[in-house]
Enzyme design. Sequence first.
Site, PDB file in Angstrom:
ATOM      1  N   ALA A   1       4.437   4.128   3.031  1.00 17.89           N
ATOM      2  CA  ALA A   1       3.952   2.882   2.428  1.00 17.89           C
ATOM      3  C   ALA A   1       4.101   1.750   3.436  1.00 17.89           C
ATOM      4  CB  ALA A   1       4.757   2.548   1.174  1.00 17.89           C
ATOM      5  N   LYS A   2       3.510   0.640   3.161  1.00 18.96           N
ATOM      6  CA  LYS A   2       3.718  -0.564   3.975  1.00 18.96           C
ATOM      7  C   LYS A   2       3.361  -1.757   3.103  1.00 18.96           C
ATOM      8  CE  LYS A   2       4.939  -1.487   8.251  1.00 18.96           C
ATOM      9  NZ  LYS A   2       5.850  -0.689   9.086  1.00 18.96           N
ATOM     10  N   GLY A   3       3.927  -2.909   3.439  1.00 18.24           N
ATOM     11  CA  GLY A   3       3.594  -4.109   2.682  1.00 18.24           C
ATOM     12  C   GLY A   3       3.608  -5.315   3.572  1.00 18.24           C
TER      13      GLY A   3
ATOM     14  N   VAL B   1       0.853  -1.183   0.000  1.00 24.38           N
ATOM     15  CA  VAL B   1       0.000   0.000   0.000  1.00 24.38           C
ATOM     16  C   VAL B   1       0.887   1.231   0.000  1.00 24.38           C
ATOM     17  CG1 VAL B   1      -1.690   1.342   1.320  1.00 24.38           C
ATOM     18  CG2 VAL B   1      -1.912  -1.140   1.195  1.00 24.38           C
TER      19      VAL B   1
END
Length: 410
Positions: free
Chosen positions: A101-103, A56
């Site tokens: 962001a992050k994943g 994201v």
Amino acid sequence: MRADEMVSLYFREAAATIDLDERYYEVLETSYREIDAQVPVHRDDGSLAVFRGYRVQHNGARGPYKGGIRYHPEVDINEVRALASLMTWKTALLDLPFGGAKGGVTVDPSELSERELQALTRRFTSTISHILGPLRDIPAPDMNTDAQVMAWMMDAYSSKSGYSPAIVTGKPLAFGGAPGRREATGRGVIFSLDEAMTRRGYSLAGSRVAIQGFGNVGTYAAETAVEFGATVVAISDIGGAVAREDGIDIARAMEHVATGRSVVEMDDVDVIDGDAVLTVPCDVLIPAALGEVITTANQGDIKAEWIAEGANNPTTPAADKLLYERGVHIVPDVLANGGGVTGSYFEWTQNIQQFTWDEADFNDRLSKRLREATNETMNTAQRHDISMRRAAFCIAIQRVADASKMRGYA
Ligand code: NAD
């Protein structure tokens, strides 16, 4: 409360404080882009397992997207979305040239062999590689991912795009990693705490400190607190908690846990109840393990006058309000653990220039950044008579709103 509800609450409270124009709300609250993809992996026994992976990108108004990748069975899109927006606010508060962001991949990595883990990482990287890039989106390690996983990600990306060390941070020192990055989050917790305590007339030197969690953040926070003249009187890990009135020998404790044993197996300490680490008599409490451990049920038993949040979201919003009302000083996660992403910024900037700094230089710059952000947060808190948490969000939201406006997004 779910992580996304928590971040949204803090966003809305701060946005109201700075009188943010309504037209920014949707741009700043929702993600810019979300990937929700299948990640097929051939298992060692010949079967095919299909995992779900997410990336994201919340907001990139201030620079390339930046945020960790976690491997955990409970990862879902809501959590990743919330953590991505938290990264936008953290990078803005620290004034780093990054967005948020992050994943993550929904997987229990302990059930995979090393070959399977590498295959999963390479497949996930190629699935999201069209939105990655040293000037687009730069992942980092997070829960259950480490320097080895970053090395595989970097290799998978570089095999298509050419040698690209700046595509991930948290890399091994053997190629592109930065001396000081591993210790940066824990050290940063202490730099921001020391700055805030000094400004309010307290002294970290001579203070008694309790730390929940003795992993990456907890160990280096403990080590740095001792360097600043504090005494660490209690520490804990998943195995339980230990205390010692005249101070735990942190160097020995670090050697002990490096052998894979719990702190409760140490000599010369008293074993106490695991949760008691939060409520032992002390001046400073550093939660550095899990989220939502300080709640309305236990906040009244906390004796510390200062809390420095090493973990993300360790305090529930309701407990946060009660602690603030009774005068407990909280250095919030978005500031206190911002040393991690600041260290990543230092690694990235060295990679881009193909030039390395020594660790003393890294630490001086880390200290300066954290102390500046702490002072800015405290100035805003004073000006509006609000908590440091709300002040941190006010600064970050204003910076992102200004950049969005100037770039024409909003
Ligand atoms: P880690 O895995 O290295 O260490 C976690 C520690 O917490 C371990 O000692 C573990 O035994 C302990 N723990 C787990 N469950 C516990 C429980 N129920 N009670 C007491 N202790 C428990 O993780 P870390 O990198 O140190 O991260 C800790 C926290 O800091 C997380 O919330 C993470 O999101 C946050 N954080 C980490 C970084 C970073 O750079 N490492 C940056 C920002 C935020």
